[in-house]
Design a protein around this motif. Structure first.
Motif, PDB file in Angstrom:
ATOM      1  N   ARG A   1     -14.086   9.769  18.967  1.00  5.40           N
ATOM      2  CA  ARG A   1     -13.184  10.528  19.831  1.00  5.40           C
ATOM      3  C   ARG A   1     -12.187  11.363  19.030  1.00  5.40           C
ATOM      4  N   LEU A   2     -11.751  10.852  17.889  1.00  6.52           N
ATOM      5  CA  LEU A   2     -10.706  11.518  17.124  1.00  6.52           C
ATOM      6  C   LEU A   2     -11.229  12.452  16.045  1.00  6.52           C
ATOM      7  N   LYS A   3     -12.502  12.336  15.702  1.00  7.02           N
ATOM      8  CA  LYS A   3     -13.064  13.202  14.670  1.00  7.02           C
ATOM      9  C   LYS A   3     -13.202  14.631  15.210  1.00  7.02           C
ATOM     10  N   PRO A   4     -12.883  15.650  14.362  1.00  4.79           N
ATOM     11  CA  PRO A   4     -13.057  17.052  14.806  1.00  4.79           C
ATOM     12  C   PRO A   4     -14.507  17.323  15.191  1.00  4.79           C
ATOM     13  N   TRP A   5     -14.674  18.139  16.245  1.00  4.61           N
ATOM     14  CA  TRP A   5     -16.031  18.378  16.745  1.00  4.61           C
ATOM     15  C   TRP A   5     -16.857  19.220  15.782  1.00  4.61           C
ATOM     16  N   GLU A   6     -16.248  20.247  15.239  1.00  5.64           N
ATOM     17  CA  GLU A   6     -17.017  21.144  14.373  1.00  5.64           C
ATOM     18  C   GLU A   6     -16.562  21.019  12.930  1.00  5.64           C
ATOM     19  N   TYR A   7     -15.583  21.809  12.573  1.00  7.99           N
ATOM     20  CA  TYR A   7     -15.120  21.802  11.192  1.00  7.99           C
ATOM     21  C   TYR A   7     -13.747  21.144  11.134  1.00  7.99           C
ATOM     22  N   GLY A   8     -13.456  20.495  10.100  1.00  5.99           N
ATOM     23  CA  GLY A   8     -12.162  19.859   9.941  1.00  5.99           C
ATOM     24  C   GLY A   8     -12.216  18.842   8.823  1.00  5.99           C
ATOM     25  N   ARG A   9     -11.056  18.604   8.282  1.00  5.96           N
ATOM     26  CA  ARG A   9     -11.009  17.703   7.133  1.00  5.96           C
ATOM     27  C   ARG A   9     -10.838  16.243   7.544  1.00  5.96           C
ATOM     28  N   PHE A  10     -10.406  15.985   8.764  1.00  7.27           N
ATOM     29  CA  PHE A  10     -10.285  14.634   9.309  1.00  7.27           C
ATOM     30  C   PHE A  10      -9.560  13.727   8.297  1.00  7.27           C
ATOM     31  N   GLN A  11      -8.315  14.116   7.998  1.00  8.53           N
ATOM     32  CA  GLN A  11      -7.538  13.379   7.021  1.00  8.53           C
ATOM     33  C   GLN A  11      -6.060  13.550   7.333  1.00  8.53           C
ATOM     34  N   GLY A  12      -5.207  12.863   6.584  1.00  7.66           N
ATOM     35  CA  GLY A  12      -3.785  12.971   6.844  1.00  7.66           C
ATOM     36  C   GLY A  12      -2.950  12.414   5.714  1.00  7.66           C
ATOM     37  N   ILE A  13      -1.637  12.659   5.842  1.00  7.19           N
ATOM     38  CA  ILE A  13      -0.668  12.187   4.853  1.00  7.19           C
ATOM     39  C   ILE A  13       0.462  11.495   5.589  1.00  7.19           C
ATOM     40  N   LEU A  14       0.878  10.354   5.049  1.00 11.04           N
ATOM     41  CA  LEU A  14       2.020   9.621   5.580  1.00 11.04           C
ATOM     42  C   LEU A  14       2.954   9.343   4.411  1.00 11.04           C
ATOM     43  N   GLU A  15       4.149   9.942   4.478  1.00  6.22           N
ATOM     44  CA  GLU A  15       5.135   9.707   3.437  1.00  6.22           C
ATOM     45  C   GLU A  15       6.163   8.699   3.941  1.00  6.22           C
ATOM     46  N   PHE A  16       6.598   7.812   3.058  1.00  6.13           N
ATOM     47  CA  PHE A  16       7.538   6.775   3.466  1.00  6.13           C
ATOM     48  C   PHE A  16       8.397   6.370   2.271  1.00  6.13           C
ATOM     49  N   THR A  17       9.465   5.677   2.589  1.00  8.79           N
ATOM     50  CA  THR A  17      10.331   5.113   1.547  1.00  8.79           C
ATOM     51  C   THR A  17      10.202   3.594   1.586  1.00  8.79           C
ATOM     52  N   ALA A  18      10.242   2.988   0.396  1.00 14.05           N
ATOM     53  CA  ALA A  18      10.159   1.528   0.298  1.00 14.05           C
ATOM     54  C   ALA A  18      10.765   1.110  -1.024  1.00 14.05           C
ATOM     55  N   GLU A  19      11.590   0.091  -0.977  1.00 18.69           N
ATOM     56  CA  GLU A  19      12.228  -0.454  -2.177  1.00 18.69           C
ATOM     57  C   GLU A  19      12.959   0.630  -2.971  1.00 18.69           C
ATOM     58  N   GLY A  20      13.570   1.582  -2.238  1.00 16.68           N
ATOM     59  CA  GLY A  20      14.370   2.621  -2.883  1.00 16.68           C
ATOM     60  C   GLY A  20      13.572   3.753  -3.490  1.00 16.68           C
ATOM     61  N   LYS A  21      12.252   3.799  -3.259  1.00  9.15           N
ATOM     62  CA  LYS A  21      11.419   4.862  -3.802  1.00  9.15           C
ATOM     63  C   LYS A  21      10.670   5.565  -2.669  1.00  9.15           C
ATOM     64  N   GLU A  22      10.190   6.774  -2.987  1.00  6.62           N
ATOM     65  CA  GLU A  22       9.411   7.557  -2.025  1.00  6.62           C
ATOM     66  C   GLU A  22       7.936   7.506  -2.425  1.00  6.62           C
TER      67      GLU A  22
END
Length: 525
Positions: free
Chosen positions: A65-86
């Motif tokens: 359901r979530l995969k692009p139908w035709e063309y697409g990279r089907f990926q992502g980035i999640l940035e977060f902070t933890a223990e005082g670092k990024e």
């Protein structure tokens, strides 16, 4: 762990979208099909991946359901902070190009084993996250949360963190004990004991055989000595017999001499009587008598010695015969004794070989006993560890269960605007509200109040699973059954709970309540 930025590349309806979140309350208001639920699924998929089902299930799973139908990279980035670092978490969801990269943005270094690092930052298991921090338009939980919560409470109580899984530890201890007990060489020990039981009998048999062998050797010496003595006696008897034979010949000589002189005396006497004159006859008779005396003097002693020699010879022959019989008996006994001695020698060799084998078996038995004692001590230690772990987990479980009960009532009080002060949950997470009149079960209250109870349960469980408040809580149209007053109370509680909260709303009531109360929040979209 706080999410700071989401970059979505071709995931569901999102194409090259970017969202930023604050460490506290975040609200995303949008109409139906604006992508709120997709965003919620994206965050979970970034943390835990997105697997494709097999077979016919793959036609309707989240991956399809979530995969692009035709063309697409089907990926992502999640940035977060933890223990005082990024940090930046990159994930490619394509089954043919799966990739997970976790980068320390302060150094630019890619970290090994991203999933383990996320666990170190406090990310819970997917099952716990889904039933606790990932809330849909219904706040109720699956039955799995009860088992996860009980196990997690016990693990947390015993280890002071989520690093130890109590159930798995107890199972490991049980399995390990069985493995240890299987390693105890009982069969080989029993075989060794059976062999060693024959050792005493073998030793006794060897001693008896040895004594018999000594007796037979002594008897052989005696027989050989007796045979030697008999041979010497036989030789002595033979010599005496030979000597007696020589003496016996004197008997014939004496008889011959006596006969000769008797004949001469008789002849001379006859001649003197018939042929000689009367005057000479006395002389003839005298000479005849002299000859007779000489014959008797010479013959009788020899005859006597001959008769004595014959008697001695007979006696010696009897002795020689007796000696011969005794020698034959000795030889016969010796002939029979020699095979017996060989048999004794063979039995002694066999017994010594068996005893030597017993010595080796005894050494092996001692080694096996040491091994058995070591294994049994290990099994005993495992049993003690199992018992101790169970006892400690029960004691400390009760301590943390009390903390959970307190948190549950606090959240229930906040979400119901102080209408219900005390909310309890049993081992199966059956909720009961304690009032002045009676205890109310979920079925006894309204649907809205039940939703508030379940949301309180989720947040109380979240405090247990994640006491450091590292996991963000995502609520997707979870307040539809809340009235305005209780909604304001809930939004205020969320703003003060110390967690990163993402509220996804299709009505805008949550954002309006935050504005009315002057609560600071981040508008995601």
């Amino acid at each position: 762990m706080k999410i700071t930025r989401l970059a979505v590349s071709d995931f569901g309806k999102f194409h090259q979208e970017e969202f930023r979140l604050s460490p506290g309350l975040n609200i995303a208001t949008g109409a139906n099909e604006s992508g709120k639920t997709t965003l919620r699924r994206f965050i979970r998929s970034m943390f835990y991946g997105l697997e494709r089902e097999r077979g016919i299930k793959a036609r309707k799973d989240d991956y399809t359901r979530l995969k692009p139908w035709e063309y697409g990279r089907f990926q992502g980035i999640l940035e977060f902070t933890a223990e005082g670092k990024e940090y930046r978490l990159f994930r490619n969801f394509l089954t043919t190009e799966k990739q997970v990269i976790l980068t320390d943005l302060s150094t630019g270094r890619e970290l090994d084993h991203p999933e383990k690092v996320l666990r170190r930052f406090g990310l819970t298991s997917e099952a716990v996250y889904t039933n606790t921090f990932w809330v849909g338009n219904s706040c109720s939980t699956e039955e799995l949360l009860g088992a996860e919560l009980k196990d997690y409470l016990a693990n947390l109580a015993y280890s002071g963190g989520a690093g130890l899984n109590l159930q798995k530890s107890l199972e490991w201890l049980t399995v390990r004990k069985k493995e240890v007990l299987k390693q105890v060489p009982e069969k080989e020990l029993a075989a060794c004991r059976e062999i060693l039981l024959t050792k005493e009998g073998l030793q006794e048999q060897l001693n008896l055989t040895d004594r018999r062998m000594e007796a037979e050797v002594q008897r052989r010496k005696e027989l050989e000595h007796a045979i030697q003595r008999k041979k010497e006696l036989s030789e002595q008897v033979a010599a005496e017999r030979k000597q007696a034979e020589q003496v016996e010949r004197q008997k014939f000589t004496g008889e011959w001499l006596l006969t000769l002189f008797c004949v001469l005396a008789a002849g001379l006497c006859g001649v003197s009587f018939f042929l000689t004159p009367f005057q000479i006859k006395p002389v003839g008779f005298a000479v005849s008598l002299l000859l007779l005396v000489i014959g008797l003097a010479l013959g009788l002693p020899k005859m006597k010695r001959g008769r004595e020699a014959t008697a001695l010879k007979t006696e010696l022959e009897e002795q020689l015969s007796e000696q011969t019989k005794q020698l034959e008996a000795y030889y016969e006994e010796l002939t029979l004794l020699l095979p017996e001695m060989e048999q004794c020698k063979l039995r002694m060799e066999q017994a010594e070989e068996k005893l030597q084998a017993c010595e080796l078996t005894e050494e092996r038995y001692r080694e096996l006993k040491r091994q058995q004692q070591t294994l049994l001590r290990e099994a005993e230690a495992l049993s003690l560890a199992h018992t101790t772990l169970e006892q400690l987990s029960v004691e400390l479980y009760e301590e943390f269960e009390t903390k959970f009960a307190v948190a549950l009532s606090e959240y229930a009080k906040a979400f119901t605007d102080h209408t219900y002060e005390l909310l309890t949950a049993d081992e199966d997470l059956v909720l009961r509200a304690v009032t002045g009149e009676r205890n109310l079960e979920v079925s006894d209250v309204s649907f809205g109040t039940a939703e508030q109870f379940y949301l309180a349960l989720r947040f109380a469980a979240a405090d247990v699973f994640d006491p450091e408040k590292n996991n963000p809580v995502i609520l997707d149209d979870s307040f539809t059954a809340f009235d305005d007053q209780r909604l304001e109370s809930a939004i205020l509680a969320l703003a003060k709970c110390g967690r990163q909260i993402l509220v996804l709303s299709s009505t805008g009531r949550e954002e309006a309540a935050a504005k009315r109360m002057g609560i600071t929040y981040e508008a995601v979209f």
